[in-house]
Scaffold this motif. Sequence first.
Motif, PDB file in Angstrom:
ATOM      1  N   PHE A 178      -9.887  10.825   2.397  1.00 32.48           N
ATOM      2  CA  PHE A 178      -9.114  11.141   1.194  1.00 32.48           C
ATOM      3  C   PHE A 178      -8.011  10.098   1.107  1.00 32.48           C
ATOM      4  N   ASP A 179      -7.747   9.673  -0.087  1.00 36.67           N
ATOM      5  CA  ASP A 179      -6.669   8.698  -0.212  1.00 36.67           C
ATOM      6  C   ASP A 179      -5.977   8.866  -1.552  1.00 36.67           C
ATOM      7  N   GLU A 180      -4.678   8.863  -1.514  1.00 39.58           N
ATOM      8  CA  GLU A 180      -3.914   8.805  -2.755  1.00 39.58           C
ATOM      9  C   GLU A 180      -3.216   7.462  -2.752  1.00 39.58           C
ATOM     10  N   ASN A 181      -3.389   6.725  -3.810  1.00 44.79           N
ATOM     11  CA  ASN A 181      -2.754   5.423  -3.901  1.00 44.79           C
ATOM     12  C   ASN A 181      -1.900   5.345  -5.144  1.00 44.79           C
ATOM     13  N   TYR A 182      -0.773   4.699  -5.002  1.00 41.81           N
ATOM     14  CA  TYR A 182       0.145   4.555  -6.130  1.00 41.81           C
ATOM     15  C   TYR A 182       0.395   3.082  -6.358  1.00 41.81           C
ATOM     16  N   ALA A 183       0.449   2.712  -7.611  1.00 40.46           N
ATOM     17  CA  ALA A 183       0.807   1.328  -7.916  1.00 40.46           C
ATOM     18  C   ALA A 183       1.708   1.347  -9.134  1.00 40.46           C
ATOM     19  N   PHE A 184       2.811   0.624  -9.035  1.00 34.23           N
ATOM     20  CA  PHE A 184       3.729   0.502 -10.162  1.00 34.23           C
ATOM     21  C   PHE A 184       3.883  -0.978 -10.430  1.00 34.23           C
ATOM     22  N   ASN A 185       3.523  -1.385 -11.624  1.00 33.57           N
ATOM     23  CA  ASN A 185       3.716  -2.799 -11.890  1.00 33.57           C
ATOM     24  C   ASN A 185       4.081  -3.050 -13.338  1.00 33.57           C
ATOM     25  N   HIS A 186       4.736  -4.165 -13.492  1.00 34.86           N
ATOM     26  CA  HIS A 186       5.104  -4.592 -14.830  1.00 34.86           C
ATOM     27  C   HIS A 186       4.576  -6.006 -15.011  1.00 34.86           C
ATOM     28  N   ARG A 187       3.852  -6.198 -16.124  1.00 35.09           N
ATOM     29  CA  ARG A 187       3.212  -7.486 -16.299  1.00 35.09           C
ATOM     30  C   ARG A 187       3.622  -8.092 -17.635  1.00 35.09           C
ATOM     31  N   PHE A 188       4.055  -9.324 -17.564  1.00 35.41           N
ATOM     32  CA  PHE A 188       4.356 -10.059 -18.775  1.00 35.41           C
ATOM     33  C   PHE A 188       3.359 -11.208 -18.843  1.00 35.41           C
ATOM     34  N   SER A 189       2.581 -11.250 -19.937  1.00 32.76           N
ATOM     35  CA  SER A 189       1.580 -12.304 -19.993  1.00 32.76           C
ATOM     36  C   SER A 189       1.677 -13.079 -21.283  1.00 32.76           C
ATOM     37  N   ARG A 243       0.843  -1.190   0.000  1.00 32.50           N
ATOM     38  CA  ARG A 243       0.000   0.000   0.000  1.00 32.50           C
ATOM     39  C   ARG A 243       0.886   1.251   0.000  1.00 32.50           C
ATOM     40  N   ILE A 244       1.015   1.854  -1.168  1.00 34.88           N
ATOM     41  CA  ILE A 244       1.810   3.081  -1.258  1.00 34.88           C
ATOM     42  C   ILE A 244       0.786   4.200  -1.243  1.00 34.88           C
TER      43      ILE A 244
END
Lengths: 262, 883
Positions: free
Chosen positions: B347-358, B318-319
């Motif tokens: 109030f919420d700010e959420n960050y998600a960084f992801n890399h997906r190989f499918s 949870r960033i």
Amino acid sequence: MKIVPLLLLFSFFNLHAQKRIKVNYSEYLNIQIPVKQSNQLYIDLENNKTTWVENVSTQIWDYDKNKKEESEPKTGFSNSFSAKLGRKIPNDYVLYDYNTNKVEIIQDLGKKVFSVPDNFIEQKWVLHKESKMVNDIECFKASTTFRGNDWEVWYAPSLPYSYGPWKLNGLPGLILEAKTKDGYFTFIAEKIENTYSSTETEIPRDKILKEITFKEYLEYQDHLFNFLFLGKDAPEPRDIFTITKEKKFEVKANLSCLGSKS
Amino acid sequence: MSKKIIIILINIFSISLYAQTKCIGTVKTEYEEFIPKASVIIKDTGGHITGFGFTDDKGFFDLNTENEGDFIVEIHKAGFINEQQNLIINKNTKIYKLDFVLEESSELLDDLVIDIDAPIRKRGDTISYDAKAFTTGREQTVEDLLKNIPGIVVEKDGKVKFNDIEIEKVTVENDDLFNQGYTLLTKNMPNKPLNKVQVLTNYSNNKLLKGVEESNKVAINLTIDEEYKNIWFGDLSLGYGLVTENKYDVTGNLMNFSTKYKSFLNFSLNNVGIDRVGSINDMFYNNNEIESIRNKELSPLMVLNGARAGQLKDYRTRINNAEHVALSTITPITKKVKIKTVGFLGFDENYAFNHRFSVTSVGTTYFENNETNQFKSHLKKFYINLLATYDISKTQMVEINSIWNKGNTKNYNNLTFNSINTNELLKTNSTFLDQKATYTHKWKDKNALLLKARYFTNKIPQFYDIDDYLMDDLFDFNADSMNNDIKNEKTFAGLEADFKIRQKNKDLIEFQIGYQHNIESINTVFQLFNKDNSILPNNFQTDSSFNMGDLYARTSYTWKWTNFAISGRAEAHQLFNKFKSLNSNKSQNPFYINPAVDFIWEISPTQKIIGGYLINFMNVSKVNVNDTYILNSSRSFSKGFGDFRITDFQTANLTYSIQEYLSRYRFSFGINYRKQNNIISSRTILEQNSSLSENIIIKGGDALSFNFNSNFYLRNFFKSTIKLTAQYLTTIYYNEINSSELRKINNYSQNYNLEWSTGYKEGFNFLLGSELYINKVKSPDFQSNYNNIFNFMEFYYTSKGVNLKAVSEHYYFGNLNINKRNHYFIDFESSYTIKEKYIISLRANNILNKKNFTTYNISDIGYSTTSYSLLSRFILLSFKFRF
């Protein structure tokens, strides 16, 4: 919407649905051999009758109140030593009819089942100031002297049934704990159920040999008790059970009536 | 002679001293019937019993008392509510007359188990856990304590389950503060003031229905220590990052629980990955605040990929930057009217960084995709709830509940798809306004009538924009960008009359009749742009309205024997469906009946067998009706049937369960067979760059599934607790992809969890645990399986106010490359408590500073690996003050 009155027709109700109560009491005996046995008090509220059932098939138990866990049976006795004692019926009974003030004891004394009419004695209770919580039930202390023993009990006015274990009764609430001052007998309620089936209180009347008077009964009990436990020449408990057969009679494990003789 | 005189004198003296006072009276019912054998108790002001007696056959009592002063006379009789009157005894009056009228009570004596000195007790439907006995000294909040209690499981989002049943609410001293948003309470309220945690089984949300309805619901009630009652108390905690910059965690609670008035205020702001709110959507929408008509709220038509790694502990992934304030107060206005106000602002700010190989591999279709998301969401939520309860009498009650909530989310995503870089924006607004009123009337103790009315409106408009075009040649247009403007609305109104009638022999008849009306609409404008031009592709624009009326009657009858109950249910629905779109205008009025039968056999108090069979017909929802393609995510569309359909299936199930009466062990085995006559599935045209999915009705495709569950909770095993859970689950489903036949997909999952923790009050403690997940997917094209293992170790040291905690975790993903299979984490926490009031703590998170976490997933169309960014290392120093 004609269905509504139709549905209402279905609703026959009985408000006083509470008719039967079953209370399980553990009994801790401490006469040379500590014993724990389980007893039931069946309360028939409709007829104002109670049936006290002592399950004599018991274990020899080392009861230490401070220990949370029940320890393993002490001594070398077999758990089911009652089997050696020989009985015709598995339980002993005390029947109270509070409407007619009749008391009847049904006891197996060594393969002989006797019916003993007892007197209904009103117990004079002294109320004490102490109260305590047993779980979340408020209990008050009371005491009385009955059949030669000083009893201290805890009763719960929130359970408005004036009954209790064995022959104790007459308080404005169910007795949840009872013990004699000498510490020989302790009854502790462990479970209360709001119904029971009538088969549980069936008395094996066909097994009763004969009716004896209370006096005869006490004499017989006295004899047993004195010989087996109090007599100077009494053998060690271990020996009692090995020699029972030779002596032609057996002792029953429930000693409550013995100790509380009047 | 002199002796006689003395005796007479003594007698006279004693009579004048202890002149007996009499208290007499009668005890009757409301209907003037005498109550015999009622106990009459005289108590002094200290609550001590000083005398007692019983009523005779005429309901008459006659008590002697010897003392003067203030007393209370109490009457107890089974089947009646206790009654008491004051009695003031003075010298002058010798006879006091008190008459009592007792009101009948529906409450039967509960079965109760008296477990002297035991930390767990059961009385009737209530299992009480002594809060102190389950405290190790390391718990801070109610949630921490709940985790220690056998039978209770706290899920990752804070939802609480008891024996696999999700609880309805958490009440404090029997008052409900947040309803299904109870996580606000459990995640924040300190555990120290708790006296007992009570699990209420067979729980009724409507207090008048207790003992009338058949309920398998569960709620939790918390009781408060006497010393914390009627006072304001709370805590304030301030934390700031030591080495790492600008990390903070501030939280505070203020509360008061008196017998009538209750209040709980909580606020929090943090950017260290802590969720102090939990899953409270249920509070916002279909809450169980009052017994009312249930209906689905809208869900957004579009979502973007901001996924986090669900396998890890929530705080690692949870960033965030979250702020919230929540308040609940319960105030009695009069003796009969109670008002509850709940407010929430977040109030919420959420960050998600992801890399997906499918890798997608279906039939002859094979392609690989690389996708990188840099996702950011800004969320605002506002909620207000007013609940008024009016107890007209002991048998009648009116409840009125109003909810208003507004939300607003902005999602920004920097998406790189197969090396094309784009910026996405998705704005979502939501408003929900809900009015409920329920009137409950109970009569003759065992019957109830409920009249329910509900009206709500729900709107979720969305706007999506992307500055490039990723869908290859799906459209015959050279696009540079696209956007989608969505209107999504619903209005609901419903009325229902609900009868519950319990027969003399305990059989229960239920009967409901009602009408529900849904007006829903979807309007989308999907546009493609280039420098010169823009187009609105045909078949991708929506302007549809859906009217769904449902006139229904439900009835059920439950036959009850001592340990066996069987119930038959039937629902009849007359639907009035209307669907109007750009292309069509259709109306249908189908009628169907859904029959069902259930039984429950309680073989013993610990063992039961539950079984059931049902035939279910159902109206499909609006997204399944709509006749044009709607954009669901960056590259996928879906479309419904083009008209209303009725789906139907039959299921039969059988479950055997055995559990110890205090839930220290539990074991269940279930089998479920589903015969599908007409059910919704999908046919998907899957390409590398896009997916177009349309609903189809499939016939057949029967499914058999098994589940196995076991839980063991061994206490006092060398002062420790062992928990063992095992689950086995198989499921089957069907779909069609790229003109394939109907594909049958089998899923098998197994999951084992073993935990061993010690429970010493002082010194060294540990928690060791291991979880094993075995998953397998079988489809006609391929078969794949993976094994994941998670091990964790937590070590604690407690001594004289010092608490140390070290956490180490190991995650193993069997299908990743060897160098990516293992992941390790270490955290450390320490705290020092001064005079039970001040707590200084130091928390070091992610000491190994692990930046990424890679997982492996399988599905029916292929497999994927995803790398997620994690909350990086930080050290937080906090100071907490309890007052």
